[in-house]
Write a protein that holds these residues in place. Structure first.
Motif, mmCIF file in Angstrom:
data_model
loop_
_atom_site.group_PDB
_atom_site.id
_atom_site.type_symbol
_atom_site.label_atom_id
_atom_site.label_comp_id
_atom_site.label_asym_id
_atom_site.label_seq_id
_atom_site.Cartn_x
_atom_site.Cartn_y
_atom_site.Cartn_z
ATOM 1 N N GLY A 31 -75.903 -76.658 11.710
ATOM 2 C CA GLY A 31 -74.358 -76.508 12.555
ATOM 3 C C GLY A 31 -73.932 -75.068 12.417
ATOM 4 N N TRP A 32 -73.159 -74.807 13.613
ATOM 5 C CA TRP A 32 -72.566 -73.413 13.716
ATOM 6 C C TRP A 32 -71.483 -73.233 14.694
ATOM 7 C CZ3 TRP A 32 -77.121 -74.765 15.664
ATOM 8 C CH2 TRP A 32 -77.480 -74.638 17.041
ATOM 9 N N THR A 33 -70.787 -72.297 14.770
ATOM 10 C CA THR A 33 -69.786 -71.911 16.000
ATOM 11 C C THR A 33 -70.183 -70.541 16.602
ATOM 12 O OG1 THR A 33 -68.128 -72.858 14.621
ATOM 13 C CG2 THR A 33 -67.444 -71.492 16.279
ATOM 14 N N ALA A 34 -70.416 -70.846 17.811
ATOM 15 C CA ALA A 34 -71.075 -69.575 18.752
ATOM 16 C C ALA A 34 -70.099 -68.516 18.644
ATOM 17 C CB ALA A 34 -71.526 -69.903 20.051
ATOM 18 N N PRO A 35 -70.607 -67.042 18.775
ATOM 19 C CA PRO A 35 -69.528 -65.995 18.671
ATOM 20 C C PRO A 35 -68.870 -66.159 19.834
ATOM 21 C CG PRO A 35 -71.822 -65.424 19.275
ATOM 22 C CD PRO A 35 -72.079 -66.886 18.625
ATOM 23 N N ASN A 36 -67.663 -65.360 19.854
ATOM 24 C CA ASN A 36 -66.767 -65.451 21.153
ATOM 25 C C ASN A 36 -67.377 -64.019 21.679
ATOM 26 O OD1 ASN A 36 -64.997 -65.874 22.976
ATOM 27 N ND2 ASN A 36 -63.294 -65.213 21.338
#
Length: 689
Positions: A613-618
């Motif tokens: 699980g992760w949040t993509a970079p902006n």
């Protein structure tokens, strides 16, 4: 009547358009007037007819193509071209059948294609390498010596069965078969930089009868042997249908044996080495004037051919012989003596020209004998120009002889028959007529005249020293000009300092594209360069682009982002190219800026699986995330298990199944569309059951 003729001739010649035309009309008018129409026509025709002179070595540089060329004869070792018997094509192969000589020869010493000396492996030309490009056999050479019963070329019989059979043997003709395979258009000028090869060869020519050899039978030319002895060549020529048309029974062989022995004497040259006194070689055609051909050999070996009292043909060798005839005042009726010391006629220098084997049997200039500063166009210089001479020492000795003879005192003597009756068969005679001619040696230079009315002999000659043929090569030979050896064609030069960099530019829509930019060193404005590229993997064909003349940089087309390519470069000039450089591998990168790193990474274990699980970079250039697993807490050695494509700032997840039980560590790397990675982010550990 003569006055009328002169007036008529003058009127006709005055309307001629040139001096030559006027002279011809004038002479023709005289001939017509005095001897009638037939004689006049013959006189005019004779003015236009000139028998061909003996060919120079350069005359054999090219193969002759004409319906019926005159037969050629080669004596000694010579380099020459050939006469075409046929030139045909079959299956993309050109077949050249060339007649090297109209007689049997000893053998082929060296083959040439244009100016290139070639190396044969079997019948294949393997050197220079352009004729064996990429290991392909482009030129083959086969030969025949010209035996009485020769063998047809099998390649010709196979290629042209309707016009060439086993009966086309070429008996008695020394021939060459050259086969040239057509090269493709891209490599044609690499293989044949001078177009179709022009063949020539150094050959050992005709077999000669040598009366010194007991195994030689004058009636069987198969018993003869090869020789470069000039008197033996002269003997052959006198007894051959193309020459004197005599037989060997007409020759006084002891004289010819002596001349051959003199020609084979060893002399010392300027380098301290030894060579034969009168050896050489040349070639001629059947339509050449046999008198000129004979004079060529006579000059080269300093021979004097004469008829003996018994009717046989003898020869005076090129050596000094102590006179056995001595004339005194009691024997001489009249003597005219010219000291030949006039300033206007004294020869100051003798130039020489000879055939130099070191210069590929071309005619070259010898060192000047005498005053080296005498002008070439003055009457006080003379030249020994003889293509049968193949040694600088040889021509230098003849230059000295000519210098001595041209400046020697001249005499004309009328003597009583009884004392001088054998002078016609001598070359040297001694004269004692004080005070001006005291025990001098006279070399006879003109045919003696017999007067039966007065019983006298009149002869002319020159006063020569007893050491006429002495020659000190160390001080008298001089040094010839340096010979120039043509270099084989080098082709178009290979590009130097070739390099490729990946560059980017913004295309329509704001996207960034990558391309290759190639550079190299400048050599010449006459060269253009071709850059070729293709992916290192896959089956995509190569593409290429060409620079402009004088440029040292060219760019490729747009490249697929993130793909590795191989690049190479070659130069072009006038339709011919160099070889390609070695490959340079580069990876296309349209966006060299890495995206930001992922945030909120997590790794959850399960049964035979883990969940990332992760949040993509902006980041606007974020393209995907690479998911890696390792059994130790280190990115080094981690295994890429998946690539998850996504959008900037999106929350993403991915489950990896099929894992063995154990503890795993996860690492997530964000990349842009060009595959440029950001730093790896650890997810922590997870236990798989």
């Amino acid at each position: 009547m003569p006055g009328v003729i002169e007036l008529t001739a003058l009127i006709i010649s005055s309307v001629a358009t040139s001096v030559v035309g006027a002279n011809l009309l004038y002479l023709g008018t005289y001939a017509l007037a005095y001897a009638g129409l037939a004689f006049g026509a013959q006189a005019l025709q004779g003015l236009f007819v000139q028998k061909p002179s003996v060919p120079k070595p350069e005359d054999g540089s090219y193969n002759l193509k004409q319906p019926v060329p005159p037969l050629t004869f080669a004596l000694g070792r010579v380099k020459k071209g050939s006469d075409y018997a046929t030139l045909e094509e079959a299956g993309g192969v050109a077949y050249h059948v060339l007649i090297m000589a109209a007689h049997r020869i000893q053998g082929y010493v060296q083959h040439y294609l244009h100016d290139d000396a070639v190396t044969l492996t079997g019948d294949v030309v393997t050197s220079p390498s352009n004729y064996h490009y990429n290991g392909n056999d482009y030129v083959k050479i086969d030969t025949r010596l010209g035996l009485d019963a020769e063998t047809a070329y099998p390649a010709m019989v196979t290629a042209f069965p309707t016009i060439w059979s086993s009966n086309h043997r070429g008996d008695g003709l020394a021939t060459v078969l050259m086969r040239c395979v057509t090269a493709n258009s891209q490599n044609y000028l690499k293989v044949f930089p001078n177009q179709m090869p022009q063949h020539s060869a150094v050959i050992d020519g005709a077999l000669l009868f040598d009366p010194r050899n007991p195994s030689h039978n004058s009636g069987d030319d198969n018993t003869w042997g090869f020789s470069q002895n000039l008197p033996l060549m002269r003997l052959w020529h006198l007894c051959h249908p193309v020459g004197g048309k005599l037989s060997y029974t007409d020759m006084y062989l002891p004289d010819w044996i002596n001349a051959a022995n003199v020609a084979d004497q060893n002399v010392t040259n300027r380098t301290g080495g030894t060579e034969k006194r009168y050896n050489g070689g040349f070639w001629f055609r059947a339509n050449n004037d046999p008198v000129q051909v004979g004079r060529l050999m006579d000059e080269a070996a300093d021979l004097v051919v004469f008829e003996r009292p018994d009717g046989l043909i003898g020869v005076h060798a090129g050596q000094y012989v102590e006179p056995d005839i001595r004339l005194t005042a009691a024997d001489i009726i009249r003597c005219t003596h010219d000291v030949n010391q006039r300033r206007a006629s004294t020869v100051l220098a003798v130039r020489g020209r000879f055939t130099d084997p070191a210069s590929r049997y071309n005619t070259v200039d010898a060192a000047i004998y005498g005053d080296p500063y005498a002008g070439e166009d003055t009457e006080r210089t003379v030249t020994v120009d003889n293509q049968a001479i193949q040694s600088h020492n040889h021509v230098a000795r003849l230059q000295k002889l000519k210098f001595t003879r041209r400046n020697a005192p001249r005499v004309t003597i009328v003597a009583h028959y009884e004392a001088a009756k054998n002078i016609a068969y001598r070359r040297f005679v001694r004269v004692h007529l004080p005070p001006r001619l005291t025990e001098v040696v006279i070399e006879i230079t003109a045919t003696p005249k017999l007067s039966l009315k007065n019983l006298t002999i009149e002869f002319s000659g020159i006063v020569v020293p007893a050491n006429l043929y002495a020659f000190n090569a160390a001080t008298e030979e001089g040094a010839p000009g340096a010979s120039v050896t043509p270099l084989p064609p080098q082709g178009v030069p290979l590009p130097t300092n070739f390099d490729v960099t990946i560059a980017t530019e913004v295309v329509s829509g704001g996207a960034t594209a990558a391309y290759g930019s190639a550079t190299w060193d400048f050599v010449s404005d006459s060269l253009i360069y071709e850059l070729e590229w293709q992916p290192t993997s896959g089956s995509e064909p190569p593409r290429s682009v060409t620079s402009k003349p004088g440029e040292t940089q060219v760019r490729s087309g747009y490249l697929s982002d993130g793909v590795q390519y191989r690049f190479r470069l070659r130069a072009w000039s006038n339709g011919n190219s160099s070889e390609f450089t070695s490959y340079e591998n580069r990876t296309a990168t349209a966006d060299p800026v890495a995206p930001g790193v992922v945030t909120s990474p997590s790794l959850t274990g399960g049964v035979a699986q883990v969940s990332f699980g992760w949040t993509a970079p902006n980041s606007a250039n974020y393209f995907a995330a690479r998911l890696n697993l390792n059994t130790t807490n280190s990115m080094t050695g981690a295994t890429l298990v998946a690539t998850e494509y996504g959008s900037p700032a999106a929350i993403d997840a991915r489950t990896i199944s099929g894992l063995a039980a154990g503890t795993y560590y996860g690492f997530i790397v964000s990349i842009n569309a060009s595959g440029v990675p950001a730093a790896a982010v650890a997810t922590g550990s997870a236990i798989v059951t």
